[in-house]
Design an enzyme around this catalytic site. Structure first.
Site, PDB file in Angstrom:
ATOM      1  N   SER A 140       0.839  -1.196   0.000  1.00 43.06           N
ATOM      2  CA  SER A 140       0.000   0.000   0.000  1.00 43.06           C
ATOM      3  C   SER A 140       0.872   1.244   0.000  1.00 43.06           C
ATOM      4  O   SER A 140       1.966   1.252   0.577  1.00 43.06           O
ATOM      5  CB  SER A 140      -0.889  -0.003   1.246  1.00 43.06           C
ATOM      6  N   LYS A 167       2.819  -2.922   6.300  1.00 44.46           N
ATOM      7  CA  LYS A 167       3.162  -2.944   4.878  1.00 44.46           C
ATOM      8  C   LYS A 167       4.572  -2.375   4.636  1.00 44.46           C
ATOM      9  O   LYS A 167       5.256  -2.786   3.698  1.00 44.46           O
ATOM     10  CB  LYS A 167       2.134  -2.150   4.079  1.00 44.46           C
TER      11      LYS A 167
END
Length: 244
Positions: A140, A167
């Site tokens: 992301s 992430k």
């Protein structure tokens, strides 16, 4: 026929990615925590004439489930060409840094960071014989330390103190993994499909099909393709790579 495993593939971007790859002639294994939902997804794809799809029970937070899935797939094929680590969770909200405790963060990391590591290790034996083994870690833009540190960024400051770092860690692991597997011909990249209109985002963002097409592009790269990189559909205009 090439084979691909997609985790978290019974809906949204994962399911649409499965559809596109099946249309390209891949045999697609849908890794699904809930096997019933996975079988429903298979039936949905079968209605569209896509027969080379199979659901496999796979909970990325359960090592026994991962090992069982690997055993199941090994019994069906000797080679896995592509692994897409797509399964992910947002985590409980809110996620302000001062209010988000380690237990809440650890729960998100279990799925978004440790899960992909466990799955990758379990399937390396099947990936290695592929002509060009490909691993795609779905990430992301919220993981980008560059963007999160930029006060002019449209999302800054985005308060997701569990999801974002999970992430970020995955991106870092992608770099190390790509480096260690480079000599074996692997292509390992972190791919951000961008903000997409799914349950995950409250149906805010771009079309699921567009996001899936972006993922498929990096899932189907050849021997001359990139490795150890981070690509985002939300990258600035004219740029191919995105700020980490």
């Amino acid at each position: 026929m090439k084979h691909v495993l997609i985790t978290g593939a019974n809906k949204s971007i994962g399911l649409e990615t499965a559809r596109l790859l099946a249309q390209q002639g891949y045999f697609v294994y849908l890794g699904c925590r809930d096997l019933v939902k996975g079988q429903q997804a298979v039936a949905h794809l079968a209605e569209a004439g896509l027969a080379h799809v199979e659901a496999v029970q796979l909970d990325v937070c359960d090592k026994a489930s991962i090992q069982a899935a690997a055993k199941t797939i090994r019994a069906k094929t000797s080679v896995l060409d592509v692994l897409i680590n797509n399964a992910g969770v947002l985590g409980a909200m809110p996620q302000n840094a001062l209010l988000t405790g380690p237990d809440q963060i650890r729960e998100v990391f279990d799925t978004n960071f440790f899960g992909p590591i466990e799955v990758t290790l379990a399937f390396l034996e099947l990936l290695e014989p592929a002509p060009v083994p490909v691993i795609v870690n779905i990430t992301s833009g919220l993981a980008s330390l560059t963007l999160q540190s930029d006060p002019t960024w449209i999302h800054a400051p985005y308060k997701l103190a569990a999801y974002g770092p999970s992430k970020t860690a995955l991106n870092a692991h992608t770099v190390f993994l790509a480096h260690e597997l480079r000599a074996k011909g692997f292509k390992v990249n972190a791919v951000d499909p961008g903000q997409t209109a799914t349950d995950f985002t409250g149906h805010q963002g771009g079309a699921v099909t567009d996001a899936a097409q972006f993922v498929v592009h990096y899932a189907t790269i050849g021997a001359d393709g990139p490795t150890g990189k981070y690509f985002s559909r939300d990258a600035p205009a004219g740029e191919t790579e995105s700020p980490w």
